[in-house]
Design an enzyme around this catalytic site. Sequence first.
Site, PDB file in Angstrom:
ATOM      1  CB  CYS A  80     -19.304  28.489  33.046  1.00  0.00           C
ATOM      2  SG  CYS A  80     -20.261  27.633  31.895  1.00  0.00           S
ATOM      3  CG  HIS A  94     -14.637  28.141  31.425  1.00  0.00           C
ATOM      4  ND1 HIS A  94     -15.083  27.941  32.462  1.00  0.00           N
ATOM      5  CD2 HIS A  94     -15.652  27.913  30.162  1.00  0.00           C
ATOM      6  CE1 HIS A  94     -15.521  27.590  32.858  1.00  0.00           C
ATOM      7  NE2 HIS A  94     -16.518  27.437  31.506  1.00  0.00           N
ATOM      8  CD  GLU A 146     -11.753  30.015  33.985  1.00  0.00           C
ATOM      9  OE1 GLU A 146     -12.799  29.469  34.409  1.00  0.00           O
ATOM     10  OE2 GLU A 146     -12.618  30.959  33.333  1.00  0.00           O
TER      11      GLU A 146
END
Length: 231
Positions: free
Chosen positions: A86, A203, A205
Amino acid sequence: MKAALITFPGSNCDRDMAVAIKSVTGRAPIAVWHSETTLGDVDFIALPGGFSYGDYLRCGAIAARSGIIPEIIRAGKRGVPILGICNGFQILTEIGLLPGALMRNAGLHFICRDVPLRVETSQSVFTGGYRTGSVVHMPVAHHDGNYFVDPDQQKRLDDEDRIAWRYCTKSGEVTPQANINGSVGNIAGVLNESRTILGMMPHPERMIESAHGGTDGRPLFESALSMLATL
């Protein structure tokens, strides 16, 4: 794996990244504040999502002038794997480690939801744990994720198999309707020439544990760990 996690004023996904790295590697990353000028002996660098410096001027533009940036550039040129997610992706383009630029979403709205992604290549440090052509799901949360490169650079990315992910339908079709932010070629993430630096807007994660809604992001970190274990 000895990882460094870079935090800028306005980063807000650094904790998510730290948890993901520790979950996969068993070792917490070293926290590096943006104004520091040395990284030490690390073999993985992560630039997290967020809104560094409030996205003033242009997303990542001010962060790109931080004290730690020359060290990141030197590490990247040595082949140290770097993951920018991002805002981290935006910063990697600003400092020239990845081509292109991230502009305002085509619809001029902040987008926050899970999206399907098609794996475009498994030939990299980060995507080796995926099957090319498979569909995974990861969340996005951005206002400036509209990836742009000129036609010549887009062709080069295609020809060199450096597009990591594309926005797609649930069945894996790359269509205009599946393009959530207007990115050229539905591109959601790209690699550098040596395939050791990845920038992406989604994302991974946040998709590490089943309790978080899925584990489609976990193979990305496991792939990097596996590669580093062979060095």
